[in-house]
Scaffold this active site. Sequence first.
Site, PDB file in Angstrom:
ATOM      1  N   ASP A   1      31.442  47.565  28.665  1.00  0.00           N
ATOM      2  CA  ASP A   1      31.691  46.303  29.357  1.00  0.00           C
ATOM      3  C   ASP A   1      30.466  45.405  29.194  1.00  0.00           C
ATOM      4  O   ASP A   1      29.388  45.709  29.714  1.00  0.00           O
ATOM      5  CB  ASP A   1      31.952  46.583  30.835  1.00  0.00           C
TER       6      ASP A   1
ATOM      7  N   SER B   1      36.473  43.642  38.980  1.00  0.00           N
ATOM      8  CA  SER B   1      35.475  42.630  38.707  1.00  0.00           C
ATOM      9  C   SER B   1      35.023  41.928  39.978  1.00  0.00           C
ATOM     10  O   SER B   1      34.413  42.546  40.846  1.00  0.00           O
ATOM     11  CB  SER B   1      35.989  41.663  37.646  1.00  0.00           C
TER      12      SER B   1
ATOM     13  N   HIS C   1      35.798  45.264  29.496  1.00  0.00           N
ATOM     14  CA  HIS C   1      36.144  44.840  30.856  1.00  0.00           C
ATOM     15  C   HIS C   1      37.651  44.975  31.054  1.00  0.00           C
ATOM     16  O   HIS C   1      38.386  43.974  31.081  1.00  0.00           O
ATOM     17  CB  HIS C   1      35.687  43.393  31.030  1.00  0.00           C
TER      18      HIS C   1
END
Length: 651
Positions: free
Chosen positions: A306, A200, A337
């Site tokens: 995601d 991320s 995610h």
Amino acid sequence: MPKRTRFTTWRTFATAAVAVLTAAFLTPAAAQAAPAPKESRPVYSYAGAVRESVWVDTGLDGDGDGRTDRVAADIVRPAEPARQGQKVPVIMDASPYYSCCGRGNESQLKTYDASGHVVQMPLFYDNYFVPRGYAFVGVDLAGTNRSDGCVDIGGPSDIQSAKAVVDWLNGRARAYTSRTGTSTVRATWTDGRTGMIGKSWDATIANGVAATGVRGLKTIVPISGISSWYDYYFAKGAPLYDSGPDALSDAVESDGARATCAAVQRKLVDGAPRTGDWTPLWTERDYVKDAGKVRASVFLVHGMQDLNVRTQHAGRWWDALAKHGVERKIWLSQTGHVDPFDYRRADWVETLHRWFDHELLGYANGIDREPMADIERHPDQWVTSKVWPPRTTRATTLRPATGPRPGVGTLGLRQGSGTETFTDDPRLSETDWAARITRPTPEKAGFLTRPLTRDLRLSGSSEVTVTATPTTSTAHLSAVLVDVGPDTIRDYADAAEGITTLTDRTCWGASTAGDSACFKATRAKTAAVGSTVLSRGWADLGHYAPDRAGRPLTPGKAYTLTLDLAATDHVVPRGHRLALIVAGTDKDLIDPPSTTPTLTLDLARTSARVPLAGGAAAFTRATSGGTPATPAATTLDGVRPPRTGRHLPGS
């Protein structure tokens, strides 16, 4: 130097170096017969590893205190190589989350002993790789944890935080033994070869540092990373969240930074107007435009469902890297995610090990000759693709047309005519639309193919061009592709986004009393569905012009705009239908406009360009031979509506 040549040259050098070291300890006959290593082994002590911290000078003064900022880099490295006069490569994770939010499925934080040396380094990277001859470096981004400076959300300070450490590892930057002291320290224990990894925001930093072209960064492994920060907050002018980057920086900054970074916060607010217009702030945080500078290889990992860092980021970055000939590999899962350590753990650790061995140690283990892509086709069922997208993939234009029942149109290769009308309903989401795709409802326009007689594979990024006439001065649009038919998928809309965390643990590497290598196991969390949204995209109709600035709409006037859909790799199986839905506000994924428009689509000037394996010919084969029956007006089961409040990439 071409990337393939780079691999060959380093491999030859590394093999020769290993042969020299081996020969020093073997008889001539034994040395002559010794094979080149294929895999690093856990031969070094993790308990006896060197644990130290340095503060690297970034050369920036982000907090305006009159001195250049220093960022903290915590290091865990094997002690034995340095004593033997050998140097080791580095695996690095630069993150804003080491003290505020945690890393991984168990939200681990860095912990320190009384001397300030790191005791627990989150995740398994140090536990597993340090005994195998790597150093691990965990960098606190500027303005977080023990670093100076301010968080600037992917801007120069964020990127320089990590780049400066790569420079220090390669002898080009200065570091100190303390945050404020004058004693300098050199990285004499490393050969400078660095690989960056992270999920991320951490992955985003890896992308950004690679886009600087910094020497010494040999590979990056971005997991669910952002490639352009504008695309994290907006989709062609449509706001994806009700707050901007200033709120994100406030969430991760240290107390000290929060007290001194008001000017940086103000720049974030002023540079990211909620109009969704493109500004210089976004240009500065667009790494895709600099893909031509990338020297590192890229092992990209992303969840195709995601809805935090959407796969639009992966698709654009991947395509740009391909254009510039960057060596690359990709994993695409059915999750949201989620880190691959939590959905394909054993295979992930093995593959990552081989990747770093090849890229950082130069071992000729063959991973560069294996299939480029691993794709999760069903929960825990994976396929490979020699290249991605497959070479037979062709962008194919599909066209909507009116059908035998109002509001339920057809989707095929021939140009349609007529119109379809819908009214924005911000209470409904893509899940609601897909559930009612076979029924005429006022909030959407839906179009379906015939039932497929053969599987049809979409692989890559799609786009949908619409010509729409609004009744009000503002309007938001959504376009989604749907696989209409029963399936069992990972439940990506669940809070854990496709996994269930168990109580038992599996261990990956060596442990100490303060840093365990054992992590909670997981399994797939699945859902039986009647339809699956496989790709989506959004836009503000007022951003129809190419200058990326919004304008008020004239009611009754037609506007043409192209929506960019997220990348995917999905097979619509025989017996299912492929559907296109065009609607207004996608609840909880984009914010609604200031008005409630009714929009009329000109079907003759509306189309979808989708990446089909086999192109138009494959579509023709898959949609011929079946009966073009009107689908029954039923409600299809799907995942629950998307969750709200996803404002932290990686949280």
